[in-house]
Each structure stands twice: as structure tokens, then as C-alpha cells.
Design a protein around this motif. Structure first.
Motif, PDB file in Angstrom:
ATOM      1  N   TYR A  45       0.648  -1.388   0.029  1.00 10.41           N
ATOM      2  CA  TYR A  45      -0.036   0.299   0.186  1.00 10.41           C
ATOM      3  C   TYR A  45       0.607   1.350   0.116  1.00 10.41           C
ATOM      4  N   SER A  46       0.336   2.498  -0.692  1.00 15.00           N
ATOM      5  CA  SER A  46       1.035   3.944  -0.156  1.00 15.00           C
ATOM      6  C   SER A  46      -0.361   4.506   0.574  1.00 15.00           C
ATOM      7  N   VAL A  47       0.452   5.893   1.238  1.00 13.99           N
ATOM      8  CA  VAL A  47       0.063   6.686   1.710  1.00 13.99           C
ATOM      9  C   VAL A  47      -0.387   7.708   1.163  1.00 13.99           C
ATOM     10  N   LYS A  48      -1.828   7.776   1.095  1.00 12.91           N
ATOM     11  CA  LYS A  48      -2.924   8.701   0.199  1.00 12.91           C
ATOM     12  C   LYS A  48      -1.948   9.781   0.123  1.00 12.91           C
ATOM     13  N   ILE A  49      -1.759  10.898   1.605  1.00  6.46           N
ATOM     14  CA  ILE A  49      -1.436  12.058   1.744  1.00  6.46           C
ATOM     15  C   ILE A  49      -0.460  11.602   3.239  1.00  6.46           C
ATOM     16  N   GLU A  50       1.059  11.926   2.393  1.00  3.16           N
ATOM     17  CA  GLU A  50       1.765  11.826   4.221  1.00  3.16           C
ATOM     18  C   GLU A  50       1.917  13.786   4.733  1.00  3.16           C
ATOM     19  N   PRO A  51       1.847  13.168   6.098  1.00  5.39           N
ATOM     20  CA  PRO A  51       1.774  13.274   7.095  1.00  5.39           C
ATOM     21  C   PRO A  51       2.908  13.899   6.958  1.00  5.39           C
ATOM     22  N   GLU A  52       2.539  15.898   7.292  1.00 10.10           N
ATOM     23  CA  GLU A  52       3.218  16.515   7.884  1.00 10.10           C
ATOM     24  C   GLU A  52       4.303  16.446   9.134  1.00 10.10           C
ATOM     25  N   LYS A  53       3.069  16.377   9.828  1.00  9.87           N
ATOM     26  CA  LYS A  53       3.522  16.663  11.496  1.00  9.87           C
ATOM     27  C   LYS A  53       2.968  14.918  12.159  1.00  9.87           C
ATOM     28  N   SER A  54       4.171  14.611  12.904  1.00 13.17           N
ATOM     29  CA  SER A  54       4.271  12.921  13.378  1.00 13.17           C
ATOM     30  C   SER A  54       2.909  12.823  13.954  1.00 13.17           C
ATOM     31  N   GLY A  55       2.098  11.965  13.869  1.00 15.97           N
ATOM     32  CA  GLY A  55       1.642  11.274  14.848  1.00 15.97           C
ATOM     33  C   GLY A  55       0.961   9.698  14.853  1.00 15.97           C
ATOM     34  N   ALA A  56      -0.094   9.093  14.631  1.00 13.72           N
ATOM     35  CA  ALA A  56      -0.625   7.883  14.693  1.00 13.72           C
ATOM     36  C   ALA A  56      -2.340   7.584  14.485  1.00 13.72           C
ATOM     37  N   LEU A  57      -1.859   6.327  13.712  1.00 18.56           N
ATOM     38  CA  LEU A  57      -3.319   6.086  13.525  1.00 18.56           C
ATOM     39  C   LEU A  57      -3.485   4.984  13.802  1.00 18.56           C
ATOM     40  N   VAL A  58      -5.065   4.789  13.913  1.00 16.07           N
ATOM     41  CA  VAL A  58      -5.830   3.482  14.381  1.00 16.07           C
ATOM     42  C   VAL A  58      -6.873   2.809  13.561  1.00 16.07           C
ATOM     43  N   GLY A  97       6.208  11.855  10.856  1.00 14.86           N
ATOM     44  CA  GLY A  97       5.820  13.277   9.810  1.00 14.86           C
ATOM     45  C   GLY A  97       7.091  13.831   8.801  1.00 14.86           C
ATOM     46  N   GLN A  98       7.164  14.280   8.722  1.00  9.87           N
ATOM     47  CA  GLN A  98       8.417  15.497   6.872  1.00  9.87           C
ATOM     48  C   GLN A  98       9.812  15.147   7.690  1.00  9.87           C
ATOM     49  N   LYS A  99      10.332  14.957   7.233  1.00 11.71           N
ATOM     50  CA  LYS A  99      12.093  14.767   7.434  1.00 11.71           C
ATOM     51  C   LYS A  99      12.842  15.426   6.536  1.00 11.71           C
ATOM     52  N   PRO A 100      13.873  16.589   6.887  1.00 12.63           N
ATOM     53  CA  PRO A 100      14.709  17.406   5.685  1.00 12.63           C
ATOM     54  C   PRO A 100      15.469  15.867   4.548  1.00 12.63           C
ATOM     55  N   THR A 101      16.049  14.793   5.549  1.00 12.75           N
ATOM     56  CA  THR A 101      16.565  13.409   4.685  1.00 12.75           C
ATOM     57  C   THR A 101      16.502  11.899   5.068  1.00 12.75           C
ATOM     58  N   THR A 102      17.188  11.685   4.368  1.00 10.55           N
ATOM     59  CA  THR A 102      16.878   9.591   4.725  1.00 10.55           C
ATOM     60  C   THR A 102      17.775  10.400   6.164  1.00 10.55           C
ATOM     61  N   VAL A 137      13.298  14.070   0.998  1.00 13.19           N
ATOM     62  CA  VAL A 137      12.498  14.906   1.828  1.00 13.19           C
ATOM     63  C   VAL A 137      11.959  13.638   2.249  1.00 13.19           C
ATOM     64  N   THR A 138      11.814  12.899   3.993  1.00 17.29           N
ATOM     65  CA  THR A 138      11.189  11.455   4.105  1.00 17.29           C
ATOM     66  C   THR A 138      10.228  11.928   4.927  1.00 17.29           C
ATOM     67  N   TYR A 139       8.863  10.908   4.937  1.00 19.07           N
ATOM     68  CA  TYR A 139       8.476  10.231   5.894  1.00 19.07           C
ATOM     69  C   TYR A 139       8.500   9.007   6.235  1.00 19.07           C
ATOM     70  N   PRO A 140       9.514   8.914   7.197  1.00 19.50           N
ATOM     71  CA  PRO A 140       9.087   7.879   8.082  1.00 19.50           C
ATOM     72  C   PRO A 140       8.356   7.521   8.598  1.00 19.50           C
ATOM     73  N   SER A 141       7.659   5.883   9.147  1.00 20.94           N
ATOM     74  CA  SER A 141       6.539   5.229   8.867  1.00 20.94           C
ATOM     75  C   SER A 141       6.399   4.019   9.456  1.00 20.94           C
ATOM     76  N   ASP A 142       5.925   3.393  10.822  1.00 20.98           N
ATOM     77  CA  ASP A 142       5.739   2.070  11.131  1.00 20.98           C
ATOM     78  C   ASP A 142       4.602   1.261  11.434  1.00 20.98           C
ATOM     79  N   TYR A 143       4.219   0.592  10.967  1.00 21.93           N
ATOM     80  CA  TYR A 143       3.164  -0.467  11.112  1.00 21.93           C
ATOM     81  C   TYR A 143       2.852  -2.184  11.959  1.00 21.93           C
ATOM     82  N   ILE A 144       1.926  -1.889  12.917  1.00 28.06           N
ATOM     83  CA  ILE A 144       1.546  -3.129  13.474  1.00 28.06           C
ATOM     84  C   ILE A 144       0.196  -3.518  13.388  1.00 28.06           C
ATOM     85  N   LEU A 145       0.138  -4.367  13.691  1.00 24.40           N
ATOM     86  CA  LEU A 145      -1.209  -5.555  13.643  1.00 24.40           C
ATOM     87  C   LEU A 145      -1.569  -5.883  15.465  1.00 24.40           C
TER      88      LEU A 145
END
Length: 293
Positions: A45-58, A97-102, A137-145
Motif C-alpha cells: 500500500y502507499s499513503v494517500k497523503i503523507e503527514p507533515e507532522k508526527s502522529g499515529a493512526l488506528v 512526519g516530514q523529515k529533510p533527509t534520510t 524529504v522522507t516520511y518515516p513510518s512503522d506499522y503493527i497489528l
């Protein structure tokens, strides 16, 4: 303890969780460690809108999943099964959130649970001193069940964690049984058991894993690494011919920052294996046997 969020707030311009601070209820009883499943969601899957700020999603339903993400053909060579059974599980996503580098990342370190709350401990990593990064520009994320629950879900940011880890494994090629590919990651806060690893495809970011909280495994195991292996830092070396060996092979991977060392060892004792390598091979095999129990 401080909570970094609960429930549903705005990270995509819709409901999700924000990373603020607040006190967790202390009347819920003692916390116990809980296992969880990591899922390489971005392989499918790909994120439809990359979040610019940190956050979480359930995410609690397939409909909500498809409102946040676009399903696409597999982007990993051997990705884990992307199916999520929402009658049994919730999908939890963490976003730095949005980060300026890798060089940035965000990860679930552990989960604890009590009578009324689930607390997801997370940590964030920034580029380390001397680490090479790209100005992308990167948008780090992690996913769990996690299992479906009626409990409140909180997020707690922890510090002083390291992303350094080792991966140990036992394999056979070709693989003809359920038990011929066994791989585990040992880090400072948990042990990961990788699921359904494909023979010869040892890029572990594409596989689901089961995580069990257990601190200090990385530091303890690295004391066993022979100087011979430490000396080839950042390289790959094969001892014997494990891919064609009748006994299969033993795998070792050491990640230190962005440096990755990979070792493949024939389970037969071959002439190029020193006494130290043979002893280390047995240490890996013994550790895998212990982790299976």
C-alpha cells in the motif's frame, strides 16, 4: 508515565492520533508486556497523503484502510501476505512526519497492557553523528497489528534506544518444510521472529514478524561475535557452500547504524571455518533452538 496520545485526531486532515503529552490513568492495575505483529504495509500500500507532522493512526476496518492508503502491486520481491483480518485485528500506524533527509525512523519498541489501557512504547531515530544521509524529504513510518480491543490506546515515547541489531538464522535451500527457514532479530528492547521467510531472500523489511519484549538481547549476543567477523565490518562473507550443503546454512547479520555485515556459514564444518567461526556458528544455532522453545 506520560501518554503521547489516545484515540483519533488529525494527521491526514482526518481522524487520527496526535503525539501530545498527558498522564496515563494509574488505577488500571499493573502493566504486562504484550506481543505484537509487525507488518510491512508499504510493500502493498502507499499513503494517500503523507503527514507533515508526527502522529499515529488506528485503523479498524478495511474501508478505513482504503480511505488512508492506496493498494498497489507488490513493491517488495517477496512481501508477506497483505491481508488484514479486521474481525480480529486493528492496524496501528506511527508517523514521524516530514523529515529533510534520510536517516530518520520511527519504531514500536514494546507494548504493555493493563486492565483498561494498551500502551504502545515508541522511539524515534535521527541521523547519527557521521552517518551519511541524502537530501531527500522522507516520511518515516512503522506499522503493527494488535488484537481488536475496547481498551483505550495510548502512545508513550521512550528515549535512549538504539536501532543497532543482529539477525540470526538457520536455512536450507531448497526449502522443503515449514521449519527450514528460521530467522530472528535481537535488539535492545525485543526479539522479532520473522514469518514465512523465502529461501535466499534475506531482506527482512519485507516480512511480517512477531515481537516479544525482552531487553538487552543485542548487547548480550554481540559479546560472542569473533574478531574475525568484526574485522570485515560492512562486508558480506560466505564460509563453505551453504546454499548447496546437505545440512543447509547458518546466517548472521550485524547492523550498526547504517553499516551492515552479513555472514553465511555452511552447517558442515569446512576448511575455511576457523575454530572461532565454528564456535560462533554453534552459538547461533543454540540461540535459535532456545528462541523456538
Amino acid at each position: 508515565m506520560k501518554k503521547l496520545i489516545l484515540g483519533l485526531f488529525v494527521v491526514f486532515g482526518i481522524s487520527a492520533c496526535s503525539l501530545g503529552n498527558d498522564d496515563i490513568d494509574t488505577s488500571c492495575g499493573s502493566n504486562v508486556n504484550t506481543t505484537f505483529t509487525g507488518i510491512p504495509l508499504l510493500c502493498n500500500y502507499s499513503v494517500k497523503i503523507e503527514p507533515e507532522k508526527s502522529g499515529a493512526l488506528v485503523v479498524t476496518t478495511e474501508e478505513k484502510l482504503l480511505s488512508f492508503f492506496t493498494k498497489h502491486p507488490n513493491s517488495c520481491p517477496n512481501p508477506s501476505d497483505p491481508t488484514i483480518d479486521f474481525t480480529k485485528n486493528y492496524l496501528v500506524g506511527l508517523f514521524a512526519g516530514q523529515k529533510p533527509t534520510t536517516g530518520y525512523s520511527i519504531k514500536v519498541a514494546s507494548i504493555v497492557e493493563n486492565n483498561c489501557e494498551i500502551i504502545i512504547n515508541l522511539y524515534e531515530k535521527a541521523p547519527q553523528t557521521g552517518e551519511s544521509t541524502a537530501p531527500t524529504v522522507t516520511y518515516p513510518s512503522d506499522y503493527i497489528l494488535i488484537p481488536r480491543t475496547s481498551k483505550k490506546i495510548f502512545f508513550n515515547k521512550v528515549t535512549n534506544e538504539t536501532t543497532d541489531n543482529v539477525i540470526i538464522g538457520s536455512y536450507a535451500k531448497p526449502c522443503t518444510g515449514d521449519d527450514c527457514q528460521k530467522f530472528y532479530q535481537l535488539n535492545e528492547f525485543n526479539v522479532l521472529k520473522f514469518l514465512n521467510v523465502v529461501a535466499g531472500s534475506y531482506e527482512f523489511g519485507q516480512y511480517k514478524y512477531l515481537a516479544t519484549s525482552k531487553r538487552g538481547e543485542y548487547s548480550l549476543f554481540t559479546k560472542n561475535i569473533p574478531a574475525e567477523i568484526l574485522a570485515i565490518r560492512g562486508q558480506t562473507k560466505t564460509y563453505g557452500t551453504p546454499d548447496t550443503s546437505t545440512k543447509g546454512g547458518t546466517y548472521f547479520e550485524l547492523r550498526q547504524g547504517t553499516t551492515v555485515t552479513k555472514i553465511y556459514i555452511d552447517n558442515n564444518d569446512t576448511e575455511d571455518q576457523s575454530a572461532a567461526i565454528k564456535a560462533f556458528k554453534k552459538t547461533i544455532q543454540d540461540k535459535i533452538t532456545a528462541l523456538k522453545q
